[in-house]
Structure formats: structure tokens, C-alpha cells
Motif scaffolding. Structure first.
Motif, mmCIF file in Angstrom:
data_model
loop_
_atom_site.group_PDB
_atom_site.id
_atom_site.type_symbol
_atom_site.label_atom_id
_atom_site.label_comp_id
_atom_site.label_asym_id
_atom_site.label_seq_id
_atom_site.Cartn_x
_atom_site.Cartn_y
_atom_site.Cartn_z
ATOM 1 N N PRO A 1 0.826 -1.209 0.000
ATOM 2 C CA PRO A 1 0.000 0.000 0.000
ATOM 3 C C PRO A 1 0.862 1.261 0.000
ATOM 4 O O PRO A 1 1.923 1.293 0.629
ATOM 5 C CB PRO A 1 -0.800 -0.110 1.297
ATOM 6 C CG PRO A 1 -0.771 -1.555 1.647
ATOM 7 C CD PRO A 1 0.534 -2.074 1.130
ATOM 8 N N PRO A 2 0.432 2.289 -0.702
ATOM 9 C CA PRO A 2 1.260 3.502 -0.800
ATOM 10 C C PRO A 2 1.466 4.235 0.523
ATOM 11 O O PRO A 2 2.452 4.952 0.675
ATOM 12 C CB PRO A 2 0.490 4.386 -1.792
ATOM 13 C CG PRO A 2 -0.867 3.802 -1.900
ATOM 14 C CD PRO A 2 -0.795 2.387 -1.478
ATOM 15 N N LYS A 3 0.567 4.064 1.494
ATOM 16 C CA LYS A 3 0.722 4.780 2.769
ATOM 17 C C LYS A 3 1.782 4.165 3.677
ATOM 18 O O LYS A 3 2.182 4.764 4.658
ATOM 19 C CB LYS A 3 -0.612 4.830 3.510
ATOM 20 C CG LYS A 3 -1.096 3.483 3.977
ATOM 21 C CD LYS A 3 -2.372 3.579 4.773
ATOM 22 C CE LYS A 3 -2.745 2.188 5.274
ATOM 23 N NZ LYS A 3 -3.814 2.249 6.227
ATOM 24 N N LEU A 4 2.259 2.953 3.335
ATOM 25 C CA LEU A 4 3.250 2.275 4.167
ATOM 26 C C LEU A 4 4.656 2.486 3.632
ATOM 27 O O LEU A 4 4.845 2.721 2.442
ATOM 28 C CB LEU A 4 2.948 0.775 4.224
ATOM 29 C CG LEU A 4 1.584 0.383 4.785
ATOM 30 C CD1 LEU A 4 1.410 -1.118 4.737
ATOM 31 C CD2 LEU A 4 1.397 0.896 6.193
ATOM 32 N N LYS A 5 5.631 2.380 4.521
ATOM 33 C CA LYS A 5 7.036 2.510 4.127
ATOM 34 C C LYS A 5 7.505 1.185 3.549
ATOM 35 O O LYS A 5 7.432 0.147 4.200
ATOM 36 C CB LYS A 5 7.885 2.900 5.326
ATOM 37 C CG LYS A 5 7.512 4.262 5.874
ATOM 38 C CD LYS A 5 8.382 4.653 7.023
ATOM 39 C CE LYS A 5 7.983 6.036 7.507
ATOM 40 N NZ LYS A 5 8.768 6.477 8.640
ATOM 41 N N GLU A 6 8.003 1.250 2.311
ATOM 42 C CA GLU A 6 8.349 0.026 1.579
ATOM 43 C C GLU A 6 9.462 -0.766 2.243
ATOM 44 O O GLU A 6 9.394 -1.998 2.312
ATOM 45 C CB GLU A 6 8.743 0.379 0.146
ATOM 46 C CG GLU A 6 9.007 -0.831 -0.706
ATOM 47 C CD GLU A 6 9.299 -0.483 -2.152
ATOM 48 O OE1 GLU A 6 9.657 -1.400 -2.885
ATOM 49 O OE2 GLU A 6 9.166 0.697 -2.524
ATOM 50 N N SER B 1 4.024 -0.414 9.307
ATOM 51 C CA SER B 1 4.513 -0.975 8.049
ATOM 52 C C SER B 1 5.122 -2.361 8.261
ATOM 53 O O SER B 1 4.907 -3.267 7.461
ATOM 54 C CB SER B 1 5.556 -0.046 7.427
ATOM 55 O OG SER B 1 4.989 1.210 7.144
ATOM 56 N N GLU C 1 2.264 -4.921 8.987
ATOM 57 C CA GLU C 1 1.503 -5.252 7.785
ATOM 58 C C GLU C 1 2.295 -6.181 6.868
ATOM 59 O O GLU C 1 1.737 -7.083 6.257
ATOM 60 C CB GLU C 1 1.091 -3.983 7.046
ATOM 61 C CG GLU C 1 0.040 -3.179 7.766
ATOM 62 C CD GLU C 1 -1.279 -3.906 7.882
ATOM 63 O OE1 GLU C 1 -1.694 -4.587 6.917
ATOM 64 O OE2 GLU C 1 -1.904 -3.814 8.950
#
Length: 81
Positions: free
Chosen positions: A16-21, A46, A49
Motif C-alpha cells: 500500500p502507498p501509505k506504508l514505508k516500503e 509498516s 503489515e
């Protein structure tokens, strides 16, 4: 001999874009290795998840290979007086 674990993108997990990759990938890798959420730094959203995604991926992988999940083993201690 080091084991090679797939990345979330390699297995088709969308980050998801709101999480830190980087944290998501670290949590995913930690979950694939069989780790536990037992440190404070593992409680970041992050990381959690990514960990959850790895557990869901492993469950689907096992089911596709025909591996059944068995009930938890319980230990019972009794004392005789």
C-alpha cells in the motif's frame, strides 16, 4: 548456506502507498523466516503489515501444495495428591 526468500513484489503482494516500503519488506522477510513480533521496532505499522502479508502468503502457499494445518498441540500437567 543462506536461504533465499522472495520479495513481496515477486510473489504478487501489493505494498500500500501509505506504508514505508523498506519496513514492509523487512516485516515480510521476518515473517517468512518464522520470526515473532517480540521487539518494540516490530510494532511499527509498516512492519506489522508486511509480517501479516507474509503469514497470509505462507498459508496460501501451503494450501496450494496440499499441506493441511493441524490443530495446536496442548500440554496438560496434572498433579496427583
Amino acid at each position: 548456506m543462506d536461504s533465499s526468500y522472495p520479495s513481496p513484489r515477486e510473489v504478487g503482494v501489493r505494498i500500500p502507498p501509505k506504508l514505508k516500503e523498506d519496513r514492509f519488506c523487512a516485516g515480510f522477510r521476518h515473517g517468512l523466516k518464522g520470526g515473532q513480533l517480540d521487539r518494540v521496532e516490530y510494532m511499527k505499522l509498516s512492519f506489522r503489515e508486511g509480517f501479516r502479508a507474509s503469514k497470509l502468503y505462507l498459508r496460501d502457499l501451503r494450501r496450494s501444495r496440499g499441506i493441511l494445518e493441524f490443530p495446536a498441540r496442548w500440554r496438560l500437567r496434572q498433579r496427583v495428591a
